[in-house]
Design a protein around this motif. Structure first.
Motif, PDB file in Angstrom:
ATOM      1  N   GLY A 148       0.429  -6.517   2.204  1.00 10.97           N
ATOM      2  CA  GLY A 148      -0.399  -5.543   2.433  1.00 10.97           C
ATOM      3  C   GLY A 148      -1.011  -5.295   1.220  1.00 10.97           C
ATOM      4  N   SER A 149      -2.063  -4.291   0.934  1.00  8.96           N
ATOM      5  CA  SER A 149      -2.797  -3.870  -0.052  1.00  8.96           C
ATOM      6  C   SER A 149      -2.012  -3.093  -0.794  1.00  8.96           C
ATOM      7  N   SER A 150      -2.723  -2.606  -1.973  1.00  5.38           N
ATOM      8  CA  SER A 150      -1.790  -1.514  -2.915  1.00  5.38           C
ATOM      9  C   SER A 150      -1.876  -0.109  -2.247  1.00  5.38           C
ATOM     10  N   MET A 151      -2.893   0.168  -1.510  1.00  4.86           N
ATOM     11  CA  MET A 151      -3.181   1.226  -0.943  1.00  4.86           C
ATOM     12  C   MET A 151      -2.027   1.244   0.118  1.00  4.86           C
ATOM     13  N   SER A 152      -1.808   0.516   1.063  1.00  2.00           N
ATOM     14  CA  SER A 152      -1.013   0.378   2.115  1.00  2.00           C
ATOM     15  C   SER A 152       0.509   0.572   1.681  1.00  2.00           C
ATOM     16  N   TYR A 154       1.292   1.933  -1.152  1.00  2.00           N
ATOM     17  CA  TYR A 154       1.507   3.499  -1.791  1.00  2.00           C
ATOM     18  C   TYR A 154       1.950   4.457  -0.409  1.00  2.00           C
ATOM     19  N   ALA A 155       1.044   4.079   0.738  1.00  2.00           N
ATOM     20  CA  ALA A 155       1.108   4.873   2.051  1.00  2.00           C
ATOM     21  C   ALA A 155       2.864   4.633   2.422  1.00  2.00           C
ATOM     22  N   ILE A 156       3.166   3.190   2.519  1.00  2.00           N
ATOM     23  CA  ILE A 156       4.586   3.187   3.031  1.00  2.00           C
ATOM     24  C   ILE A 156       5.421   3.919   2.085  1.00  2.00           C
ATOM     25  N   GLU A 157       5.146   3.809   0.874  1.00  3.27           N
ATOM     26  CA  GLU A 157       6.475   4.328  -0.027  1.00  3.27           C
ATOM     27  C   GLU A 157       6.519   6.075   0.233  1.00  3.27           C
ATOM     28  N   ARG A 158       5.307   6.570   0.536  1.00  6.07           N
ATOM     29  CA  ARG A 158       5.105   7.943   0.537  1.00  6.07           C
ATOM     30  C   ARG A 158       5.825   8.244   1.947  1.00  6.07           C
ATOM     31  N   LEU A 159       5.594   7.679   3.202  1.00  5.30           N
ATOM     32  CA  LEU A 159       5.882   7.669   4.250  1.00  5.30           C
ATOM     33  C   LEU A 159       7.595   7.533   4.373  1.00  5.30           C
ATOM     34  N   VAL A 160       7.929   6.594   3.949  1.00  3.62           N
ATOM     35  CA  VAL A 160       9.656   6.508   3.582  1.00  3.62           C
ATOM     36  C   VAL A 160      10.131   7.647   2.845  1.00  3.62           C
ATOM     37  N   ALA A 161       9.600   8.010   1.884  1.00  2.00           N
ATOM     38  CA  ALA A 161      10.254   9.250   1.337  1.00  2.00           C
ATOM     39  C   ALA A 161      10.100  10.408   2.029  1.00  2.00           C
ATOM     40  N   GLU A 162       9.083  10.461   2.742  1.00  2.00           N
ATOM     41  CA  GLU A 162       8.969  11.797   3.655  1.00  2.00           C
ATOM     42  C   GLU A 162       9.962  11.602   4.782  1.00  2.00           C
TER      43      GLU A 162
END
Length: 290
Positions: A148-152, A154-162
């Motif tokens: 995936g892209s760098s933005m995706s 980042y989004a997965i990182e934040r989503l998993v933490a949430e």
């Protein structure tokens, strides 16, 4: 073949090499790593990690029908689904022969962004819509080959933490002997879960607590607080943490503002100014010069 970072992560926390841990696949999304194992050694040991090192927390999900280590289902309660371990925990992990194990590794520092600097205690994650969704999402991601892209990422990182934070908060309400908490404490937990949403407001908070906005205001007033001020402070703390964290140097101030629950960089700058805090650029430059 496992990367050196995955090898060191497993070795540091479990004290075994990747082939002994039965590593099948590994995926990394910025600071978060997911690993999938077919345990060759059925006895693992989670050992405390020294403060000052790169410490990680982990959620362990055994395969369907397999027992969560050290967890026994209550006769009338929800079934254990996974196990959360902080870096200071000490735990023997006895897996059933042939167990598949999914491990979600979340850096302690990242999780602390959601928990006001505190690392949660070890906890069994019982079956619930959120915990099941967390496991299903992690299973799909770890088995998917596209980086995936760098933005995706980042989004997965934040989503998993949430999702991890939400699952830990949720456990407080479904444990058989929950610790009593006040309305303000429950409101604080809900705010932490929604602070990144710029559209989340105190009326929505009241609705999630099943009380009226007036009741919410009275409860906070009794503690000498205002819900709107607390929510804004949480967003400021998240933005400050991201600006100081080298993991997010690739994000612009505008992007960080939106990820922290502000509608724009201008709104973030005004909020920081009202709190007497440095401007976003000054916070980022101060961390670089440290």
């Amino acid at each position: 073949m496992a990367s050196s970072s995955v090898t060191s992560l497993i070795s540091a926390h479990l004290g075994i090499p990747t082939h002994v841990a039965g590593l099948v696949a590994a995926r990394s999304f910025r600071s978060i790593t997911m690993t999938w194992h077919r345990a060759r050694e059925t006895a693992w040991r989670w050992s405390p990690i020294e403060v000052g090192t790169r410490r990680s927390t982990v959620v362990l999900f055994p395969g369907d029908g397999r027992k969560v280590p050290t967890a026994d289902a209550a006769p009338s309660g929800p079934a254990p689904l996974g196990l959360f371990l902080p870096p200071d925990a000490e735990q023997n992990l006895e897996w059933e022969p042939g167990s598949d194990v999914l491990a979600v590794w979340v850096p302690e520092r990242l999780l602390q962004e959601f928990t006001e600097g505190r690392t949660p205690d070890a906890a069994v994650l019982h079956s619930s819509p959120l915990t099941i969704g967390f496991r299903t999402f992690a299973q799909a991601v770890v088995r998917h080959g596209d980086e995936g892209s760098s933005m995706s990422q980042y989004a997965i990182e934040r989503l998993v933490a949430e999702m991890l934070f939400g699952a830990l908060v949720e456990q407080q309400s479904i444990e058989t002997s929950p610790r009593p908490s006040s309305l303000v404490e429950r409101a604080r937990s809900i705010m932490l879960m929604h602070r990144e949403d710029p559209n989340f407001s105190t009326p929505q908070l009241a609705a999630e607590l099943h009380i009226s906005p007036r009741q919410l205001q009275r409860a906070f007033a009794g503690a000498g607080l205002r819900p709107g001020d607390m929510l804004r402070r949480m967003r400021i703390e998240l933005a400050e943490s991201m600006l100081r964290n080298p993991l997010y140097t690739g994000l612009t101030v505008e992007e960080i503002s939106r990820y922290a629950g502000f509608t724009s960089a201008l709104q973030l700058r005004r909020a920081l100014h009202a709190e007497g805090s440095p401007a976003p650029v000054e916070l980022r430059n101060a961390e670089r010069g440290a």
